[in-house]
Motif scaffolding. Structure first.
Motif, PDB file in Angstrom:
ATOM      1  N   LEU A   1       0.811  -1.208   0.000  1.00 24.49           N
ATOM      2  CA  LEU A   1       0.000   0.000   0.000  1.00 24.49           C
ATOM      3  C   LEU A   1       0.849   1.265   0.000  1.00 24.49           C
ATOM      4  O   LEU A   1       1.888   1.337   0.656  1.00 24.49           O
ATOM      5  CB  LEU A   1      -0.906   0.004   1.235  1.00 24.49           C
ATOM      6  CG  LEU A   1      -1.967  -1.094   1.237  1.00 24.49           C
ATOM      7  CD1 LEU A   1      -2.730  -1.084   2.539  1.00 24.49           C
ATOM      8  CD2 LEU A   1      -2.914  -0.941   0.065  1.00 24.49           C
ATOM      9  N   ASP A   2       0.408   2.248  -0.776  1.00 21.91           N
ATOM     10  CA  ASP A   2       0.944   3.601  -0.651  1.00 21.91           C
ATOM     11  C   ASP A   2      -0.257   4.547  -0.546  1.00 21.91           C
ATOM     12  O   ASP A   2      -1.403   4.096  -0.476  1.00 21.91           O
ATOM     13  CB  ASP A   2       1.850   3.957  -1.837  1.00 21.91           C
ATOM     14  CG  ASP A   2       1.135   3.756  -3.163  1.00 21.91           C
ATOM     15  OD1 ASP A   2      -0.092   3.993  -3.216  1.00 21.91           O
ATOM     16  OD2 ASP A   2       1.789   3.340  -4.139  1.00 21.91           O
ATOM     17  N   LYS A   3      -0.002   5.839  -0.546  1.00 20.91           N
ATOM     18  CA  LYS A   3      -1.094   6.795  -0.282  1.00 20.91           C
ATOM     19  C   LYS A   3      -2.255   6.652  -1.250  1.00 20.91           C
ATOM     20  O   LYS A   3      -3.408   6.809  -0.882  1.00 20.91           O
ATOM     21  CB  LYS A   3      -0.532   8.222  -0.337  1.00 20.91           C
ATOM     22  CG  LYS A   3       0.048   8.634   1.002  1.00 20.91           C
ATOM     23  CD  LYS A   3       0.314  10.125   1.038  1.00 20.91           C
ATOM     24  CE  LYS A   3       0.851  10.556   2.395  1.00 20.91           C
ATOM     25  NZ  LYS A   3       2.068  11.345   2.328  1.00 20.91           N
ATOM     26  N   GLU A   4      -1.938   6.355  -2.517  1.00 18.68           N
ATOM     27  CA  GLU A   4      -3.021   6.237  -3.494  1.00 18.68           C
ATOM     28  C   GLU A   4      -3.730   4.891  -3.399  1.00 18.68           C
ATOM     29  O   GLU A   4      -4.956   4.832  -3.398  1.00 18.68           O
ATOM     30  CB  GLU A   4      -2.470   6.397  -4.915  1.00 18.68           C
ATOM     31  CG  GLU A   4      -2.348   7.839  -5.326  1.00 18.68           C
ATOM     32  CD  GLU A   4      -1.432   7.989  -6.527  1.00 18.68           C
ATOM     33  OE1 GLU A   4      -1.489   7.117  -7.409  1.00 18.68           O
ATOM     34  OE2 GLU A   4      -0.664   8.955  -6.544  1.00 18.68           O
ATOM     35  N   SER A   5      -2.932   3.835  -3.325  1.00 18.60           N
ATOM     36  CA  SER A   5      -3.564   2.515  -3.395  1.00 18.60           C
ATOM     37  C   SER A   5      -4.373   2.216  -2.138  1.00 18.60           C
ATOM     38  O   SER A   5      -5.300   1.402  -2.187  1.00 18.60           O
ATOM     39  CB  SER A   5      -2.530   1.425  -3.666  1.00 18.60           C
ATOM     40  OG  SER A   5      -1.604   1.352  -2.623  1.00 18.60           O
ATOM     41  N   VAL A   6      -4.060   2.873  -1.025  1.00 16.14           N
ATOM     42  CA  VAL A   6      -4.857   2.615   0.169  1.00 16.14           C
ATOM     43  C   VAL A   6      -6.266   3.174  -0.013  1.00 16.14           C
ATOM     44  O   VAL A   6      -7.253   2.569   0.426  1.00 16.14           O
ATOM     45  CB  VAL A   6      -4.165   3.164   1.450  1.00 16.14           C
ATOM     46  CG1 VAL A   6      -4.315   4.657   1.579  1.00 16.14           C
ATOM     47  CG2 VAL A   6      -4.710   2.470   2.690  1.00 16.14           C
ATOM     48  N   VAL A   7      -6.377   4.294  -0.730  1.00 14.22           N
ATOM     49  CA  VAL A   7      -7.706   4.857  -1.023  1.00 14.22           C
ATOM     50  C   VAL A   7      -8.479   3.906  -1.926  1.00 14.22           C
ATOM     51  O   VAL A   7      -9.657   3.606  -1.692  1.00 14.22           O
ATOM     52  CB  VAL A   7      -7.565   6.257  -1.685  1.00 14.22           C
ATOM     53  CG1 VAL A   7      -8.942   6.780  -2.080  1.00 14.22           C
ATOM     54  CG2 VAL A   7      -6.881   7.221  -0.740  1.00 14.22           C
ATOM     55  N   ALA A   8      -7.773   3.393  -2.945  1.00 15.77           N
ATOM     56  CA  ALA A   8      -8.426   2.443  -3.861  1.00 15.77           C
ATOM     57  C   ALA A   8      -8.875   1.204  -3.105  1.00 15.77           C
ATOM     58  O   ALA A   8      -9.960   0.658  -3.359  1.00 15.77           O
ATOM     59  CB  ALA A   8      -7.466   2.065  -4.982  1.00 15.77           C
ATOM     60  N   LEU A   9      -8.046   0.762  -2.138  1.00 22.07           N
ATOM     61  CA  LEU A   9      -8.380  -0.437  -1.360  1.00 22.07           C
ATOM     62  C   LEU A   9      -9.647  -0.213  -0.539  1.00 22.07           C
ATOM     63  O   LEU A   9     -10.544  -1.059  -0.500  1.00 22.07           O
ATOM     64  CB  LEU A   9      -7.212  -0.825  -0.444  1.00 22.07           C
ATOM     65  CG  LEU A   9      -7.398  -2.154   0.280  1.00 22.07           C
ATOM     66  CD1 LEU A   9      -7.041  -3.319  -0.635  1.00 22.07           C
ATOM     67  CD2 LEU A   9      -6.553  -2.227   1.550  1.00 22.07           C
ATOM     68  N   VAL A  10      -9.724   0.957   0.112  1.00 29.03           N
ATOM     69  CA  VAL A  10     -10.903   1.252   0.929  1.00 29.03           C
ATOM     70  C   VAL A  10     -12.148   1.344   0.048  1.00 29.03           C
ATOM     71  O   VAL A  10     -13.217   0.825   0.408  1.00 29.03           O
ATOM     72  CB  VAL A  10     -10.701   2.557   1.741  1.00 29.03           C
ATOM     73  CG1 VAL A  10     -11.993   2.949   2.452  1.00 29.03           C
ATOM     74  CG2 VAL A  10      -9.585   2.378   2.758  1.00 29.03           C
TER      75      VAL A  10
END
Ligand code: HEC
Length: 202
Positions: free
Chosen positions: A105-114
């Motif tokens: 996870l990085d800042k962008e992919s964590v948003v996509a994950l949520v």
């Protein structure tokens, strides 16, 4: 007297023939079955031919786009035996906490994950646990009992680690069945991330 004797005599003969007779005999004809149950079924034995299919193969290749049980979307085996934190939620004998590094996870992919978790949660969990995870999903209007309110403090991450959430999603608990076959590993973590965001929002 004679009548009683004949009845008893016939009954005894029937019993003796019924119990002892025709045992282990071989017949060339298939037996007549009053109750066929499921003795004969039109299934294909493993590793045999089948004239049903044009190519004569009994074992079929999965239809394009379908996902066989036990496999991830990419075709990786989902149950590899070597349970890591990522695939089991446990580290040794204990449940771990935090999102596993396999998610990269990085800042962008964590948003996509949520966001992915939000969508998956709505599909798999909301009917029972409710859109907002308060345990008041639609089924509770129809007397489905005991649905947990995931906003209660006992489900917060300091008392109820992420690994335990992962375990409940995978294995189920009480009246809730497990979703290991329906929800791929990564999506289970996405749902966990979303539940944490709901708890934090509350
Ligand atoms: C068919 C209804 C149903 C669905 C769908 C469902 N649950 Fe549950 N869930 C329950 C019930 C009922 C309980 C209470 C189980 C018990 O303690 O007997 C529960 C309990 C839980 C618990 C608490 C377990 C504990 O340790 O007490 C968590 C966490 C949970 N569910 C998460 C989820 C998540 C995440 C999903 C979606 C992947 C989901 N549930 C889908 C019915 C459901």
């Amino acid at each position: 007297m004679l009548r009683i004797f004949s009845i008893v005599f016939i009954a005894v003969i029937t019993l003796v023939v019924g119990v002892l007779g025709f045992r282990g005999e071989k017949f060339s004809e298939p037996p007549r079955r009053l109750f066929p149950d499921m003795d004969e079924m039109d299934y294909v034995d493993a590793q045999t031919n089948s004239s049903y299919f044009a190519d004569g193969m009994g074992a079929r290749i999965p239809v394009a786009g379908t996902q066989p049980r036990g496999f991830e979307n990419g075709g990786d085996v989902q149950f590899s035996g070597d349970a890591t934190y990522y695939t089991s939620g446990a580290i040794g004998d204990y449940f771990g906490n935090g999102l596993p590094e396999e998610l990269e996870l990085d800042k962008e992919s964590v948003v996509a994950l949520v966001n992915r978790g939000k969508e998956r949660y709505a599909i798999y969990c909301a009917v029972c646990h409710g859109e907002g995870a308060d345990g008041k999903g639609i089924v509770t209007n129809y007397q489905f009992p005991n649905v947990a309110n995931l906003l209660e403090s006992r489900f917060a991450s300091n008392t109820y680690p992420d690994g335990q959430l992962f375990n409940v999603i995978s294995e189920g608990k009480g009246l809730m069945s497990g979703y290991a076959y329906n929800i791929p590993v990564k999506d289970r973590w996405a749902i966990i991330a979303y539940i944490r965001s709901l708890q934090a929002a509350k």
